[in-house]
Design an enzyme around this catalytic site. Structure first.
Site: not given
Length: 375
Positions: A214, A127, A299, A266, A190
Site C-alpha cells: 500500500n 508516519e 482506503l 493501521d 508512502h
C-alpha cells in the site's frame, strides 16, 4: 516481580519459543515458570495461551485519534488491549508541525505512565511528514523533507521507535543512515521510489517497509518497484491483513518472500465503533461495511484488531504458531524487545488466552488482567 505468594497460574497449550507445551504458566509482572510436556495441541481441547500481540502501527480506536493529543492515546491503548494487544506504537499522521508536537507530547506522557487496562505504549511511529507528496494514500498533504535536527527535536517529545520515510526525496538517503545510527527503525513507505531506491535505502540502514504493497510503487516484471525491493531483500516488513488492503494471494506471496513479515492494524478512530464519520488526523473518513475510506474511495486505515488479524492468518492457512509470531514475536524482535512477544521465563507477562475457535478469553498486560467486558 511479585513474590511467590502473589503469582498467578494458567493451564493449557502454551506457545513457547521452543514450541507447544501442555502444562502450567506461572507469572507475576513477569513470567516465573512454565511447567509441562511438549505436546501437539491437536491432541486435547484445552485453551491456547499465546504471547500478547504487538502492534507497531496504531492511529486510533474507540472514536479517538492519536493526533488529538491529550488523553486520546490512553483510550486507544485501552480498546486495543481488550482485543489482545499488549504493546503498541502510537502512530502519527502527516500534519503541520504544531499538530505533530501535540500528538508526540501526549504519546511521551503515555510512555511514562500506563493506565489500568491499557496496552503498553512503547513510543511513536512517525508516519510522515517525511513522505512523497505524490503517494500520500490517506495522508493529508503536509509532506516535507526531513532534517536530522528536526527529528532530534521530535525525539525529545516522545521516543521515536519507527520513522517512515520516502528514500527518493532529496537528502533522505544519507539521513536514513543517520537515523539508523541513532537507534531508530527507518521504514520505507508512502513512496514513488524505484527498486533501486529501495535497495539503496536498505544498504543505508533502512530496516522495513510500511504497510507493504500500500502507498508504494508496485511490482512489475520490468520495473520491480518498491514492492519488488521488499520481496527480494527485506527481512522485516509490516502488512495489514484485514483482507481489504491486500489480496490474500499477495499476502501469501509476501509470507513466502519476507522471513519476518509481521502484521499491523493501521487502525483508526473508527475501530470498535459503528458505521459513520470519524477523524483521521485532519481528514474526515467514513466507516462503512468494515472499511474506512476518504470521500474519493481511498482506503484510509482500517478497523482491524490483532485478534482478528490472527484469525485471518489462520484462515489463510497459517498454523497457529506461525500466525502468533506474526502478530507478536516478529514485531517485538524488529524493535529489539527481547522481553516481549514471547512466553519465556523472565519476559513480561504479556499473555492472551484463546478458546479453540480463537476467540479471546483473557488478556494480561505485565501480569495485570484486562477487563474484556467492553470489547
Amino acid at each position: 516481580m511479585n513474590d511467590a505468594n502473589n503469582l498467578n497460574t494458567l493451564k493449557g497449550n502454551i506457545l513457547t519459543p521452543n514450541g507447544w507445551i501442555t502444562g502450567t504458566l506461572t507469572f507475576g509482572e513477569r513470567l516465573a515458570g512454565i511447567d509441562g510436556d511438549a505436546a501437539d495441541p491437536a491432541g486435547n481441547t484445552d485453551d491456547y495461551i499465546l504471547p500478547g500481540f504487538v502492534d507497531l502501527h496504531v492511529h486510533g480506536g474507540a472514536g479517538r485519534d492519536v493526533m488529538e493529543g491529550g488523553d486520546a492515546v490512553h483510550a486507544i491503548a485501552a480498546i486495543h488491549a481488550r482485543h489482545g494487544t499488549t504493546s503498541i506504537l502510537a502512530t502519527t499522521m502527516t500534519a503541520p508541525p504544531e499538530d505533530i508536537d501535540l500528538a508526540l507530547t501526549a504519546i511521551g506522557a503515555a510512555v511514562r505512565q500506563r493506565g489500568k487496562g491499557e496496552a503498553r505504549v512503547l513510543g511513536a511511529h512517525l508516519e510522515g511528514p517525511y513522505i512523497n507528496s505524490g503517494k500520500l494514500g490517506a495522508q493529508p498533504n503536509f509532506a516535507r523533507a526531513a532534517t536530522l535536527a528536526e527529528v532530534k527535536r521530535l525525539e525529545a517529545l516522545a521516543p521515536l521507535r519507527v520513522i517512515t520515510v520516502a528514500p527518493e526525496i532529496a537528502g533522505h538517503l544519507p539521513l536514513v543512515r543517520e537515523l539508523a545510527d541513532e537507534g531508530m527503525r527507518v521504514q520505507i513507505g508512502h513512496t514513488l521510489g524505484s527498486y533501486e531506491d529501495g535497495v539503496a535505502a536498505l544498504e543505508h540502514g533502512a530496516a522495513g517497509f510500511t504497510h507493504l504493497f500500500n502507498a508504494m510503487s508496485p511490482l512489475h516484471h520490468r520495473e520491480p518497484g518498491m514492492v519488488g525491493a521488499a520481496l527480494a531483500h527485506a527481512q522485516f516488513a509490516e502488512l495489514i491483513p484485514d483482507l481489504l488492503h491486500v489480496h490474500p494471494g499477495a499476502i501469501k506471496t509476501a509470507l513466502r518472500a519476507i522471513p519476518r513479515l509481521y502484521c499491523v492494524t493501521d487502525s483508526t478512530s473508527a475501530t470498535g465503533m459503528p458505521d459513520g464519520e470519524y477523524m483521521l488526523g485532519r481528514h474526515t473518513v467514513q466507516k462503512c461495511m468494515g472499511g474506512v475510506r476518504l470521500p474519493d474511495g481511498t482506503l484510509a486505515g482500517s478497523t482491524l484488531t490483532l485478534d482478528q488479524a490472527l484469525r485471518n492468518l489462520v484462515g489463510l492457512g497459517l498454523d497457529l504458531a506461525d500466525a502468533s509470531a506474526r502478530v507478536s514475536t516478529h514485531a517485538a524482535d524488529y524493535l529489539g524487545l527481547e522481553e516481549r512477544g514471547r512466553l519465556q521465563t523472565g519476559a513480561w507477562a504479556d499473555i492472551v488466552v484463546l478458546d479453540r475457535d480463537l476467540k479471546l478469553k483473557a488478556v494480561y498486560i505485565e501480569g495485570e488482567r484486562v477487563d474484556l467486558n467492553d470489547a
